[in-house]
Write an enzyme that holds these catalytic residues in place. Structure first.
Site, short mmCIF file in Angstrom:
data_model
loop_
_atom_site.label_atom_id
_atom_site.label_comp_id
_atom_site.label_asym_id
_atom_site.label_seq_id
_atom_site.Cartn_x
_atom_site.Cartn_y
_atom_site.Cartn_z
CG HIS A 63 -52.20 13.06 11.46
ND1 HIS A 63 -52.01 12.05 10.65
CD2 HIS A 63 -53.46 12.84 12.12
CE1 HIS A 63 -52.86 11.26 11.07
NE2 HIS A 63 -53.71 11.75 11.88
CE LYS A 68 -46.49 13.70 -2.54
NZ LYS A 68 -46.27 12.85 -1.38
NE ARG A 69 -51.94 18.75 2.88
CZ ARG A 69 -51.13 19.57 3.69
NH1 ARG A 69 -51.07 20.95 3.48
NH2 ARG A 69 -50.19 19.16 4.34
CE LYS A 88 -48.13 17.58 1.65
NZ LYS A 88 -48.04 15.86 2.25
CB THR A 114 -51.22 7.41 2.93
OG1 THR A 114 -51.83 8.56 2.44
CG2 THR A 114 -51.28 7.06 4.47
CE LYS A 165 -53.86 6.38 -0.44
NZ LYS A 165 -54.05 7.75 -0.19
#
Length: 823
Positions: free
Chosen positions: A360, A548-549, A554, A656, A660
């Site tokens: 991952h 998100k985290r 990110k 993901t 969504k």
């Protein structure tokens, strides 16, 4: 497809009333909201139980292969509404609740999110379980029943504060404790070997160890429109001896409670911080605890029906969700040799046909490594086995690449004082998969290149997916009803049917209806923001969302720096033609991740300044949603106009959240990273906004040692202005040094770390231009509505149903088991 002719309204109503009496000694009209939720949940569970029993009986009868999906996380979200939907009785049950004077939304809101995960990895595992049940494949999810999960995030004075998430304080009405399956897990001690005179074999026994008893709790996973109910099995830890009275009587209080504390600590919190030794040790204990319990139980179950453990792989497959459960390789070897009497070669043959691995991450620091000292002390027998696997594997490497020490350095499982878990998973797994096309290519060409060259047949790609049952049918009932009205309800189990919407993309009435649905969902989110943040946001503004985290790659930092830049532009040009914009953030930072927590403080400090500046006439608002999780995520996805997927190219394995948002009609604003690449392929580049360096460019820069951000700082006045605001007190008047670490991370090489590691300044201009494109596109309502509809219509590929069918076909080789109707 089932229908609801089986559903008996009167019986359901009677069960709710009777549950309220027997659980709380109250009539319905006297119970509080939590008690009503419990009463309803137990009534729904009553319906599920018969199907659950029938499923297990049919699995035993047909004796098909089962997948055990091993994951440290299962971010399930609330169960009640999802179970009602998957039973296909949501509307009927809602009606019963209304007759009893209950509001379904209020009842659903009483359920805490199960605190069993923290981000995408755990949510993916939950989506997979939903799909496996819906597609009628035999499966178990195997994990830990964390008492407090990660943590509940509170924002105090703009800072993240971690408080325990006591999600089990009122119990979990859907779980069942299975005390009949206790399993002992051993830690520490030493290994004694002796020769068995009968067999002439060397035998190994772990002695002087400390042990805990693993007790499984089973949670039902209901398939949609079928009778299948699979099981999420989460393990709790109990002491082997609850209280050592003789130690207590002798005055050794510490020893008396030692075993109790060991058990308590293992299941206390999700992923303890491993930035200190005690945290590392606890994390490894957790991994071995649930893996050992799950593997032992799976073998015991297999042996109830089969004599020859050498054929285990014909009926069992273990899928390792990332490196966390990799000790399963050595644990399976241990059980096969030490308890089942197999020789090494026989045990290795079984293991390498039973265990498969999903990678991952591309981030090297996330590929787990354990210090030998810790690993060998905590798991002495497991370490011996890993050592022997490594010895044999190194011999293979030497045979294939004679004299090439570099290959050994990169591929050995034990090297340089560390046990490398990814290397163990690849060496032993019969399949190694990435989770998006780009991610798998990078693994094969970069991160795992040596393994790919040596064993290319193991590698494959399985692009992630999400379950449309939760993230559209449950999360966005208005849109779900509109889609069903246009194309029927087949999309609920076959998401590719969404492409039928394409005939409506130029229909002005449909465009208007879709914009109206989005507006209503934005009103719903605005109400949530007002209740939780006290901020008024305009549902007519562009809802630009990044949830998100929180991790540097990110790039939440890029987002908030751009907000600061945009604010400066509006201040300089009060008449600037800009669509009002609401920037929405939601993210948890790991408790020990200093710069991530500082970024949260920066977002909130910027929000304080901008939201209280009347001179900009509400053109920009900034909102940080506290304690982002599945349940508020559902409200957010449905309301978003813009989906921020802005990770540094080559760093995000898949994502993901991007799927969504797309499914709910948001436009992707992103880099060509992870699954964004495939989203753009499906929907067309003109229906997304792409910016920034490519993954090849990022990798090239990294190989060359980075770039010099000072050039940008010196030559771009706007960027320099924004960066100076980090340290001139504009957003921290009481402490100009508050954001100095963020400033330094962008401009200065520090302690072996490159300046601007994640190319924030390098991508800044490209990102600012992309944001201008969003502004222009949103101004053309018809074109925006068309893009929105095309995003929804093109989301069919991204169902976890498709992903699971690929796992089943290419890796697991499962067969469907149809569960007949329950009488």
């Amino acid at each position: 497809m089932s229908n609801t002719s089986w559903f008996n309204k009167d019986e359901f109503k009677k069960n709710i009333i009777s549950n309220c009496k027997s659980l709380f000694r109250k009539n319905i009209d006297e119970a509080d909201k939590q008690q009503l939720f419990q009463s309803v949940a137990y009534a729904v569970k009553e319906i599920i139980i018969d199907r659950w029993i029938a499923t297990q009986k049919e699995y035993a009868k047909q004796d098909k292969k089962t997948v055990y999906y091993m994951s440290m996380e299962f971010l399930m979200g609330r169960a009640l509404g999802n179970n009602m939907i998957n039973l296909m009785a949501y509307d009927e049950m809602k009606e019963v609740l209304e007759e009893l004077g209950m509001d379904i939304n209020v009842i659903e809101d009483q359920e805490p999110d199960a605190a069993l995960g923290n981000g995408g990895l755990g949510r993916l595992a939950a989506c997979f379980l939903d799909s496996l049940a819906t597609l009628e494949y035999p499966a178990y999810g195997c994990g830990i029943r964390y008492k407090y999960g990660m943590f509940k995030q509170e924002i105090k004075d703009g800072y993240q504060v971690e408080v325990p998430d006591n999600w089990l304080k009122d119990g979990n009405p859907f779980e069942i404790k299975r005390s009949e399956y206790p399993t002992v897990v051993k830690f520490g001690g030493y290994v004694r070997s002796y020769r068995d005179e009968k067999t002439g074999r060397d035998m190994f026994v772990q002695e002087d160890y400390r042990a805990v008893t693993a007790i499984p709790y089973d949670v039902p996973v209901v398939g949609y429109g079928v009778n299948t109910v699979n099981t999420l099995r989460i393990w709790d830890a109990e002491p082997v001896d609850t209280f050592n009275l003789s130690s207590f009587d002798k005055g050794d209080y510490q020893k008396a409670v030692e075993e109790e504390n060991l058990a308590k600590n293992i299941v206390e919190v999700l992923y303890p911080n491993d930035n200190h030794y005690a945290g590392k040790e606890l994390r490894l204990k957790q991994q071995y605890f649930f893996v050992s319990a799950s593997v032992q139980r799976a073998i015991a179950q297999y042996k109830e029906r089969h004599d020859d453990v050498r054929k285990l792989y014909e009926k069992v497959t273990f899928q390792l969700n990332d490196t966390h459960p990799t000790v399963a390789v050595a644990e399976l070897m241990r059980i096969l040799m030490d308890e089942e009497g197999l020789e090494w070669d026989e045990a290795w043959d079984v293991t390498t046909k039973t265990v498969a691995y999903t990678n991952h991450t591309i981030m090297a620091e996330a590929l787990e490594k354990w210090p030998i000292e810790l690993f060998s002390r905590l798991l002495p027998r497991i370490y011996q086995i890993v050592e022997e696997i490594n010895r044999r594997f190194v011999e293979e490497i030497k045979a294939k690449y004679p004299g090439n020490q570099d290959k050994i350095r990169k591929m050995a499982i034990i090297y340089d004082g560390q046990v490398k878990m990814a290397n163990l998973a690849i060496c032993a797994g019969y399949s190694v998969n990435g989770v998006a096309k780009l991610h798998t290519e990078i693994l094969e060409k970069q991160e795992l290149k040596d393994f790919y060259e040596m064993m290319p047949e193991k590698f494959n790609n399985k692009t992630n997916g999400i379950t449309q049952r939760r993230f559209l049918l449950h999360a966005n009932p208005l849109l779900a009803a509109w889609i069903t009205d246009k194309i029927g309800d087949g999309w609920i189990t076959d998401l590719t049917q969404l492409k039928k919407l394409k005939v409506y993309v130029d229909d002005a009435k449909c465009q208007q209806e879709l914009m109206q649905i989005k507006y209503k969902n934005k009103v719903r989110l605005a109400k949530y923001i007002k209740e939780h943040n006290g901020i008024d946001v305009d549902p007519n503004s562009i809802f630009d969302v990044q949830v998100k985290r929180l991790h540097e790659y990110k790039r939440q930092l890029l987002n908030i720096l751009h907000v600061m830049y945009l604010y400066n532009e509006v201040k300089k040009n009060p008449d600037m033609d800009i669509k009002p914009r609401t920037f929405i953030f939601g993210a948890k930072a790991a408790a020990g991740y200093k710069i991530a927590k500082q970024t949260i403080k920066l977002i909130n400090s910027v929000a304080d300044v901008i939201n209280n500046d009347a001179s900009i006439n509400g053109k920009i608002k900034v909102v940080f949603i506290e304690n982002y999780r599945v349940s508020n995520g559902e409200i957010i996805f449905a309301a978003a106009d813009v989906s921020e997927q802005i990770s540094t190219a080559s760093k995000e394995a898949s994502g993901t959240g991007n799927m969504k948002f797309m499914l709910n009609g948001a436009m992707t604003l992103g880099t060509m990273d992870g699954a964004n690449v495939e989203i753009v392929q499906e929907v067309g580049i003109e229906n997304a906004v792409i910016f920034g360096l490519s993954s090849d460019e990022v990798i090239r820069y990294e190989n060359e040692g980075g770039y010099d951000p000072m050039e940008i700082f010196n030559n771009d006045q706007n960027i320099r202005e924004v960066l100076m605001e980090l340290i001139n007190g504009k957003y921290s008047p009481d402490d100009t040094e508050r954001f100095r670490d963020i400033y330094n991370s962008l401009l200065n090489n520090q302690g072996g770390r490159r300046a601007d590691t994640y190319f924030i300044l390098k991508d800044f201009r490209s990102y600012a231009d992309a944001q201008k494109i969003i502004n222009e596109r949103y101004s053309d309502e018809k074109a925006w509505a068309k893009s929105m509809m095309l995003n929804i219509a093109s989301a069919g590929k991204f169902s976890s149903d498709r992903t699971i069918e690929e796992y089943v076909h290419d890796i697991w080789k499962l067969e469907k088991v149809h569960i007949p109707d329950v009488k």
